[in-house]
Design an enzyme around this catalytic site. Structure first.
Site, PDB file in Angstrom:
ATOM      1  N   ARG A  15      76.223  11.171  19.192  1.00 61.89           N
ATOM      2  CA  ARG A  15      76.782  11.742  19.891  1.00 61.89           C
ATOM      3  C   ARG A  15      75.939  13.438  20.707  1.00 61.89           C
ATOM      4  NH1 ARG A  15      81.603  13.514  15.847  1.00 61.89           N
ATOM      5  NH2 ARG A  15      80.064  13.518  14.362  1.00 61.89           N
ATOM      6  N   LYS A  75      77.698  18.740  16.319  1.00 64.42           N
ATOM      7  CA  LYS A  75      77.529  18.603  14.949  1.00 64.42           C
ATOM      8  C   LYS A  75      77.217  20.574  14.344  1.00 64.42           C
ATOM      9  CE  LYS A  75      78.241  17.070  11.858  1.00 64.42           C
ATOM     10  NZ  LYS A  75      79.746  16.996  10.996  1.00 64.42           N
ATOM     11  N   TYR A  94      81.569  22.199  16.327  1.00 63.57           N
ATOM     12  CA  TYR A  94      81.673  21.736  14.499  1.00 63.57           C
ATOM     13  C   TYR A  94      80.816  22.952  13.658  1.00 63.57           C
ATOM     14  CZ  TYR A  94      84.915  18.646  16.507  1.00 63.57           C
ATOM     15  OH  TYR A  94      85.976  17.399  16.723  1.00 63.57           O
ATOM     16  N   HIS A  96      81.698  23.828   9.907  1.00 62.44           N
ATOM     17  CA  HIS A  96      82.865  23.329   8.294  1.00 62.44           C
ATOM     18  C   HIS A  96      81.607  24.957   7.692  1.00 62.44           C
ATOM     19  CE1 HIS A  96      84.429  19.819  10.517  1.00 62.44           C
ATOM     20  NE2 HIS A  96      83.205  19.845  10.501  1.00 62.44           N
ATOM     21  N   GLU A 118      86.405  22.755  15.055  1.00 66.26           N
ATOM     22  CA  GLU A 118      87.830  22.590  13.891  1.00 66.26           C
ATOM     23  C   GLU A 118      88.765  24.112  13.105  1.00 66.26           C
ATOM     24  OE1 GLU A 118      84.409  24.366  11.029  1.00 66.26           O
ATOM     25  OE2 GLU A 118      84.594  23.543  12.822  1.00 66.26           O
ATOM     26  N   ASP A 270      82.918  16.803   4.854  1.00 70.25           N
ATOM     27  CA  ASP A 270      82.324  17.865   5.904  1.00 70.25           C
ATOM     28  C   ASP A 270      83.043  19.524   5.197  1.00 70.25           C
ATOM     29  OD1 ASP A 270      80.567  16.576   8.040  1.00 70.25           O
ATOM     30  OD2 ASP A 270      82.235  15.920   9.080  1.00 70.25           O
TER      31      ASP A 270
END
Length: 374
Positions: A15, A75, A94, A96, A118, A270
């Site tokens: 991605r 990510k 993101y 996490h 998120e 994740d």
């Protein structure tokens, strides 16, 4: 603002954080867009596409980071990227963090303004930037489970949808949110026998309505989960607590009661995983077998369908990127509280309470911070 789009370096992460169309929109509103060479190639978006959109292609990742005022990624940064950040830089991706103390400490040390996709949350408690990837991961989870049930791949040899005269596989979904519902859609289309478990009665009523009673719903508690897991051919862990580490709702004791060759898919990996004993795997090596049960716990599942995922992600993130770029993060967050909820790290301190609690640390109060910015 100078906005940079690095090439993702996580295993099989194809991605990219911005489409060429998104770059064109940002360029036309007066921003400088830097894209690392070949950043979009895995999604079928090539350097010439970005150039046509007005972006500048940068071959050196270090140069890209040094020039950037805001870095947008897909990510979380990996270790080899930690030293590339600089103080005051905005990172929008993101993160996490509740499952990654090392990254949390690195971003604190660098005094990065870290905004997590998120934890952006609107007034309806929806997570608009997590939703598109949750939709993808939910649908992929069933495809993966169906594949690994096949005998040559170590599975029990059960066809997910069965055939006339032979019962279908029993599929249990723990969590009735976006991931769970999308998993159910695909599994229902394939003819599986589906049970969704959740702690909210309202969620189960909604699922019962949209599936017109064709999917079983059961209140999630330890006893019910244990019973359903013991009978399941497939268990999909789809539990999410925004910003926090996922709870282990499926224990190893429960896993031991499953038939050899059954499959568990931990979509919550994740955030630390909701199935005890799982650990992050990769698309190169997606599974491991434990207690005779196949465990699939790839930490970037949507990367497998990178083109679909990239366009879906940009559709969701672009309005927020535009706000951050046009207004600066302080004004943008003062004007949009849902975006402010995405702020995880600021000036070396944790802002997101759920992240702080995961590490037994103090956090900077978001509302007090916003008052100072007015």
């Amino acid at each position: 603002m100078i906005i940079a789009v690095p090439r993702e370096i996580k295993n099989n992460e194809n991605r990219v954080a911005l489409t060429a169309a998104g770059a064109e929109i940002l360029k036309k509103t007066g921003h400088q867009i830097l894209v690392e060479k070949n950043a979009g190639q895995g999604s079928g978006i090539f350097d010439q596409d970005y150039k046509k959109a007005g972006a500048e292609i940068v071959a050196d990742k270090k140069e890209l980071f040094q020039k950037a005022e805001m870095i947008i990624k897909v990510k979380e940064p990996l270790k080899e990227e930690y030293d590339l950040f600089k103080e005051g830089q905005i990172l929008f991706t993101y993160l996490h963090l509740a499952a990654d103390r090392e990254l949390t400490e690195a971003l604190k040390e660098k005094s990065v303004t870290a905004v997590a996709y998120e934890t952006v949350q609107n007034e309806d408690d929806e997570l608009p930037l997590l939703t598109p990837m949750s939709e993808v991961a939910g649908r992929l989870s069933v495809q993966a489970a169906a594949s690994f049930l096949e005998k040559p791949k170590g599975g029990s040899g059960v066809l997910l949808g069965g055939v006339p005269g032979v019962k279908p596989a029993k599929l249990v979904v723990i969590g009735g949110g976006i991931v769970g519902r999308n998993a159910a859609k695909v599994a229902h289309g394939m003819g599986a026998d589906i049970t969704i478990m959740d702690i909210k009665q309202s969620t189960m009523r909604y699922i019962d309505d949209i599936f017109q009673g064709k999917i079983k719903t059961i209140m999630s508690n330890n006893a019910h989960v244990a019973e359903e897991v013991s009978q399941a051919d497939v268990v999909i862990g789809a539990v999410l607590i925004p910003g926090a580490k996922a709870p282990n709702l499926v224990t190893e004791k429960m896993i031991k009661t499953m038939t050899d060759g059954s499959v568990v898919v931990d979509v919550a990996i994740d955030q630390g995983g909701c199935i005890e004993g799982t650990y992050p795997t990769t698309h190169d090596d997606p599974i491991f077998k434990k207690h005779g049960v196949i465990h699939y716990s790839v930490a970037n599942m949507p990367g497998a369908v990178a083109r679909t995922s990239t366009f879906a992600l940009t559709n969701a993130t672009l309005p927020y990127i535009k706000k951050l770029a046009a207004q600066g993060y302080k004004k943008a967050m003062l004007n949009d509280y849902s975006l402010a909820l995405g702020l995880n790290i600021y000036q070396g301190e944790i802002v997101c309470q759920a992240v702080a609690e995961s590490f037994d640390q103090e956090h900077k109060d978001l509302d007090q911070l916003l008052k100072k910015w007015k």
